[in-house]
Scaffold this motif. Structure first.
Motif, short mmCIF file in Angstrom:
data_model
loop_
_atom_site.label_atom_id
_atom_site.label_comp_id
_atom_site.label_asym_id
_atom_site.label_seq_id
_atom_site.Cartn_x
_atom_site.Cartn_y
_atom_site.Cartn_z
N LEU A 1 -113.31 33.80 -10.14
CA LEU A 1 -112.96 35.01 -10.89
C LEU A 1 -113.74 35.08 -12.20
O LEU A 1 -114.30 36.12 -12.56
CB LEU A 1 -111.46 35.03 -11.16
CG LEU A 1 -110.94 36.25 -11.96
CD1 LEU A 1 -111.19 37.53 -11.20
CD2 LEU A 1 -109.45 36.08 -12.27
N GLY A 2 -113.78 33.96 -12.94
CA GLY A 2 -114.53 33.96 -14.19
C GLY A 2 -116.01 34.19 -13.98
O GLY A 2 -116.65 34.95 -14.71
N THR A 3 -116.58 33.54 -12.95
CA THR A 3 -118.01 33.72 -12.66
C THR A 3 -118.31 35.15 -12.24
O THR A 3 -119.31 35.75 -12.67
CB THR A 3 -118.44 32.74 -11.56
OG1 THR A 3 -118.18 31.41 -11.97
CG2 THR A 3 -119.92 32.89 -11.26
N TYR A 4 -117.46 35.73 -11.39
CA TYR A 4 -117.68 37.09 -10.91
C TYR A 4 -117.65 38.08 -12.07
O TYR A 4 -118.55 38.93 -12.21
CB TYR A 4 -116.61 37.44 -9.88
CG TYR A 4 -116.67 38.87 -9.40
CD1 TYR A 4 -117.60 39.26 -8.44
CD2 TYR A 4 -115.79 39.83 -9.92
CE1 TYR A 4 -117.66 40.58 -8.02
CE2 TYR A 4 -115.85 41.14 -9.49
CZ TYR A 4 -116.78 41.51 -8.54
OH TYR A 4 -116.85 42.82 -8.12
N LEU A 5 -116.63 37.98 -12.92
CA LEU A 5 -116.54 38.90 -14.06
C LEU A 5 -117.70 38.69 -15.04
O LEU A 5 -118.25 39.65 -15.59
CB LEU A 5 -115.21 38.72 -14.77
CG LEU A 5 -113.95 39.11 -13.97
CD1 LEU A 5 -112.70 38.81 -14.78
CD2 LEU A 5 -114.00 40.57 -13.58
#
Length: 446
Positions: free
Chosen positions: A252-256
């Motif tokens: 989630l952090g990488t995607y955002l």
């Protein structure tokens, strides 16, 4: 040819228009010789292609971009004299050593803000990134000082900063109940899940590459497996490692973060001066845009393109892993809680230090003709991470008596062999074939 200012009269006279933060490389440029034949000195920095901020800025508020060095010096000395010599400010019996240390740090950061070289970023202001570099240098000097202290002395010194420190802390294990039930999953969700997601959002902003972030995420989980015999809080359930951490929080952090990077990559950058912006809403938007990048460079690391790029990626991965693992060892050795302000500040500043450092490293690798030497941010951050490793290595003697498990030794040995084998096959064998072909051609020609 018409310039960007001719095409758009609304741009500020000091705006660089469509220019990037990296100057284009000319074909037959000749560097002027300062002081010879009346030619003025070239004040650009050829090793990083950074133009001093007095020559290149993008705001019509000229006051904030003037080199007010003497004014800053006068104001600083006046404040320093008032605080040091006024008894109602420094009352008798108060800890003046602490105030003196704060004053010394503030003076050093003021010098950094005024006199340090500019880095690759100019937003929100070049002075901000010079202060960031100054904080990095202060932290490195503190690490060098701690390197010459023993562990007990270092723990005692930490009580001067926070009197609540200096007491042993129980290590928490996250692998006590690994049954996959809704209750255990709910109990595993805490504030550290948000910290994981925010951390990987920051790493995506720094590295700007999906594959690099995924490799680093998996490598960190494997490092936790390998080191849980030393740090019990690395012991987690399998679903905590691979589901909650990798597939949920880290992803989630990488995607955002990557979506954030893609937005800035395709965003049209047209910087108008504050005075040329009409309307209160537009002026407020222009002020907020000062805290966004001036322009944005997408990173293409090209791991398989050359041996230099492959080596750079491997070393950067190793440095990132060390920077991730170091705070766990430091807080364990110095008896600090994970949510202690010192730990949080270290994590926040490592993000700020890494942003310009990785940008400089990328330019150093991909533009070797212009970037003839490594930038100051990446040089200092590399020194900081290595010094942390030296401090941890020195203080760890006798603290972690359990030996490295055989499975961990074999696993990392195989990984090391693969890391060496890949460039041998990818780059070494083709180079050897080309060498043999050239040698045969020369032999036939003679």
């Amino acid at each position: 040819m018409a310039s960007a200012h001719d095409d758009n009269p609304d741009l500020s006279p000091t705006s660089p228009g469509e220019e990037s933060d990296v100057l284009p490389s000319g074909g037959n440029e000749t560097e002027p010789h300062p002081g010879l034949d009346g030619v003025p000195a070239d004040r650009t920095e050829p090793y990083t292609r950074i133009t001093p901020f007095q020559e290149k800025h993008d705001t019509s508020v000229e006051f904030f971009y003037r080199p007010l060095t003497l004014t800053a010096l006068s104001c600083g000395l006046v404040v320093l004299a008032y605080v040091a010599m006024t008894q109602d400010v420094l009352e008798e019996g108060r800890d003046k050593r602490r105030v003196g240390i704060y004053a010394a740090i503030t003076s050093f950061l003021a010098f950094s803000m005024i006199q340090f070289r500019d880095g690759p970023f100019i937003r929100p202001h070049p002075a901000f990134w010079r202060i960031v570099l100054g904080v990095n240098l202060l932290y490195e000097l503190a690490l060098v000082f701690l390197l010459f202290q023993d562990l007990s002395t270092a723990r005692q010194m930490m009580t001067y900063i926070d009197p609540t420190l200096g007491r042993p802390l129980p290590e928490k294990s996250y692998a006590e109940d690994c049954s996959l039930t809704p209750a255990t999953l709910w109990n595993a969700i805490d504030i550290f899940c948000l910290a994981h997601a925010l951390g990987w959002f920051g790493k995506a902003m720094i590295l700007r590459d999906y594959w690099f972030c995924w490799i680093l995420s998996i490598a960190f989980e494997l490092a936790e497996y390998s080191l849980q015999h030393q740090l019990p809080n690395f012991a987690e359930c399998w679903w905590d490692h691979w589901v909650l951490d990798v597939l949920v929080c880290n992803w989630l952090g990488t995607y955002l973060g990557m979506k954030f990077c893609q937005y800035f990559e395709v965003k049209p950058y047209e910087w108008r001066g504050f005075r040329q912006t009409k309307g209160l809403r537009s002026k407020a938007k222009r002020i907020l845009s000062q805290f966004s990048p001036h322009d944005f460079t997408a990173f293409k690391w090209g791991t398989a393109t050359s041996f230099l790029h492959y080596t750079t990626v491997v070393l950067l991965l190793a440095v990132f892993l060390a920077a991730e693992l170091n705070p766990f060892y430091l807080k364990s050795l110095l008896w600090m809680e994970p949510d202690h302000p010192i730990v949080i500040l270290r994590l926040a500043f490592i993000f700020l230090w890494a942003l310009p450092a990785v940008r400089e490293l990328y330019q150093y690798i991909n533009d070797p003709r212009r970037a003839v030497r490594m930038g100051q941010h990446v040089w200092l951050l590399l020194a900081t991470v290595v010094t942390e490793l030296l401090v941890i290595t020195k203080w760890s003697k006798g603290q972690f008596p359990e030996p490295l498990p055989p499975a961990v030794k074999w696993g990392w040995s195989v990984a090391a062999v693969l890391v060496v084998l890949y460039p041998t096959v990818q780059f070494g064998l083709p180079s050897a074939r080309q060498y043999l072909r050239r040698h045969r051609r020369k032999a036939k020609a003679t």
